[in-house]
Design an enzyme around this catalytic site. Structure first.
Site, short mmCIF file in Angstrom:
data_model
loop_
_atom_site.label_atom_id
_atom_site.label_comp_id
_atom_site.label_asym_id
_atom_site.label_seq_id
_atom_site.Cartn_x
_atom_site.Cartn_y
_atom_site.Cartn_z
N LYS A 167 0.84 -1.20 0.00
CA LYS A 167 0.00 0.00 0.00
C LYS A 167 0.88 1.24 0.00
CE LYS A 167 -4.02 -1.82 2.50
NZ LYS A 167 -4.99 -1.63 1.42
N ARG A 198 -10.33 -11.37 2.02
CA ARG A 198 -11.23 -12.40 1.48
C ARG A 198 -10.56 -13.77 1.50
NH1 ARG A 198 -11.64 -9.05 -4.01
NH2 ARG A 198 -11.18 -7.42 -2.49
N1 BES Z 1 -8.15 -3.70 4.38
C1 BES Z 1 -8.31 -3.30 3.04
C2 BES Z 1 -9.59 -2.50 2.81
C3 BES Z 1 -9.67 -1.17 3.47
C4 BES Z 1 -9.33 -0.04 2.77
C5 BES Z 1 -10.13 -1.05 4.76
C6 BES Z 1 -9.43 1.20 3.37
C7 BES Z 1 -10.23 0.19 5.38
C8 BES Z 1 -9.89 1.32 4.68
C9 BES Z 1 -8.33 -4.52 2.12
O1 BES Z 1 -7.56 -5.57 2.54
C10 BES Z 1 -7.77 -4.07 0.81
O2 BES Z 1 -6.62 -3.74 0.77
N2 BES Z 1 -8.59 -4.06 -0.22
C11 BES Z 1 -8.16 -3.63 -1.49
C12 BES Z 1 -8.72 -4.57 -2.49
C13 BES Z 1 -8.12 -4.44 -3.86
C14 BES Z 1 -6.67 -4.89 -3.85
C15 BES Z 1 -8.92 -5.27 -4.82
C16 BES Z 1 -8.70 -2.22 -1.70
O3 BES Z 1 -9.80 -1.92 -1.24
O4 BES Z 1 -7.98 -1.42 -2.28
MN MN Z 2 -5.54 -5.40 1.89
#
Ligand code: BES
Ligand code: MN
Ligand code: ZN
Length: 496
Positions: free
Chosen positions: A267, A341
């Site tokens: 990230k 997931r």
């Molecule tokens: N934990 C994150 C989702 C999230 C984002 C929670 C912002 C709280 C605040 C999740 O694991 C994630 O990283 N999701 C990705 C999915 C993508 C790679 C398809 C996302 O939402 O960017």
């Molecule tokens: Mn994630």
């Protein structure tokens, strides 16, 4: 600690702040006793201020009453036929914000209770208590709590006492979640989260822990793949609170990523720190169980959480890896940041196999996309059952934790087809990220059992103060589950 009392006769003279709740009619409602204390001029002033005071509007001013400077807060409660637990709890939150800066003893008064609205004072006080949470354990200088006492004038003393005592146990669960979510990831790591779950033992909750070896035996490779990059252990923790096995069996499943760096699909630095809150789903499950056990609710619940850290290292999972989930389905890990997931795939499947619940509800900070869709107001609701959605919506309305149902529709399924495995963990298209995530989970639940997935990625945290929480963690979900499990699904036979 703030002491909350309910009494018919309040010593008005001890109050530093008077809180008066006005309905939309704006009629003067000050008791004769108070009128005497305030005097004619102030009383008239208050009556004037009450006119056209819409719901949630707060007016405040300082006056000299009985030789002492005191605050008067007038809160608009809206129309009497719309009085509800949710509206009064929220109002309590607004009032609390207003009095936070003032001193000691508080008097809450109301003429708003009537035969249909006996417990409004308890709701108001509960809202104030929900809002009364701060996290200053790492601050060298603490702000002392000034507010010591809230005295609620009511003609239904015993009733309000009982209702409030119950609500306070819910507040405890909500605050537990906020506490856990706000702790940084170097403190709230998988072992600490395990400790939090184990703390429920003293409330009569049975704890079962699966460590790496146990999970290997079960074939939980989707979860274990996420854990590979971390030096910390991973766990699946089951928490059973079964005080009445004649009630529908409900499983609460939670995503417990104590930190989500994104893995090799790292990230960006900005905002990465917020990912300490990626264990909120697990915290909500712990908070909800705590609340139920504290109330000694007659229910039949198991909570199951997947506790992992998503990190990078030489042994971290790589994009393109294929894992065989516990269910036997093969998953292409297209993006290591879609880890929630993967964890839930195994935890949902395990829960179904081991506990065969009639209703399964998972809480997960699953997608950033849910914030784009719904902002911080509504959590995303996905389900294979209209009846379950209706029931959940009833609780959402009762407690004011809002849900919006989004399509769990097959037409998005193509998006997660993989060329070389059964499915992949991210959609190929750019849109509908929360939906494809939910559809992915659907592969790992029993089609015959009622299941709902609640995406709380945006409701669990807010950068702004909310009605019932300061900025930061909200604890969204505990009140919803408490109402759903105690009142909706246990009483109307959620099986149907
Ligand atoms: N934990 C994150 C989702 C999230 C984002 C929670 C912002 C709280 C605040 C999740 O694991 C994630 O990283 N999701 C990705 C999915 C993508 C790679 C398809 C996302 O939402 O960017
Ligand atoms: Mn994630
Ligand atoms: Zn995550």
């Amino acid at each position: 600690m703030v002491d909350v009392i309910f009494a018919e006769n309040i010593d008005f003279k001890s109050a530093d702040v008077f809180v008066l709740v006005a309905d939309e009619t704006g009629k003067s409602f000050i008791s004769d006793k108070l009128k005497m204390l305030f005097g004619a001029e102030i009383s008239k002033g208050i009556s004037d201020e009450c006119k056209e005071l819409a719901y949630g509007k707060i007016k405040s001013f300082d006056v000299i009453v009985d030789g002492k400077m005191r605050g008067i807060i007038i809160a608009g409660a809206g129309s009497r036929n719309k009085f509800s637990r949710a509206s009064f709890e929220k109002l309590g939150g607004y009032i609390f914000s207003k009095i936070k800066s003032s001193d000691a003893e508080i008097c809450v008064l109301s003429n708003c209770e009537s035969a249909n609205h006996e417990s409004m004072m308890a709701y108001l006080a509960s809202g104030m208590m929900l809002k009364n949470w701060t996290f200053d354990k790492y601050k060298s200088e603490k702000t002392p709590e000034k507010l010591k006492k809230i005295a609620c004038k009511t003609g239904y003393i015993q009733f309000n006492k009982e209702v409030f005592a119950g609500l306070l146990k819910i507040v405890d669960g909500v605050h537990t979640v906020r506490e856990m979510v706000t702790e940084p990831a170097n403190v709230m790591d998988p072992d600490k989260l395990l400790e939090e779950a184990k703390a429920l033992k003293k409330l009569g909750i049975k704890i079962t822990v699966l460590d790496k070896k146990d999970m290997e035996k079960q074939g939980m490779n989707a979860l274990l793949g996420v854990a590979k990059g971390s030096d910390k252990p991973a766990y699946v923790i089951a928490m059973e609170y079964k005080s009445d096995e004649t009630k529908p069996s409900v499983a609460l499943v939670g995503k417990g990523l104590t930190f989500d760096s994104g893995g090799l699909c790292l990230k960006p630095a900005k905002g990465m720190g917020e990912m300490k809150g990626d264990m909120t789903g697990a915290a909500v499950v712990i908070g909800a169980l705590k609340t139920l056990a504290l109330q000694q609710a007659k229910v039949n619940v198991v909570g199951v959480i997947g506790v992992v850290e998503n990190m990078i290292s030489g042994s971290a999972q790589k994009p393109g890896d294929i894992v065989v989930a516990m269910s036997g389905k093969t998953i292409e890990v297209d993006n290591t940041d879609a880890e929630g997931r993967l964890v839930l795939a195994d935890v949902l499947w395990y829960t179904k196999q081991k506990y065969a619940p009639e209703i399964m509800i998972d809480f997960a900070t699953l997608t950033g996309a849910i914030q784009v869709a719904l902002g911080h107001e509504f959590a995303g609701l996905f389900s294979n059952s209209d009846k379950l959605c209706d029931d959940l919506q009833k609780s959402a309305t009762t407690v004011g934790e809002k849900l919006w149902r989004l399509p769990l529709h097959q037409s998005y399924e193509d998006d997660i087809k993989s060329d070389i495995a059964d499915i992949k963990n991210v959609g190929s298209g750019r849109g509908a990220g929360s939906i494809t995530a939910a559809l992915f989970l659907k592969h790992f639940v029993d089609p015959d059992a009622k299941w709902a997935h609640i995406d709380i990625a945006a409701t669990e945290w807010d950068s702004k103060e909310r009605a019932l929480s300061q900025k930061g963690a909200t604890g969204f979900g505990v009140r919803l589950m408490n109402d759903f499990i105690c009142n909706v699904c246990s009483k109307n036979g959620g099986r149907k």
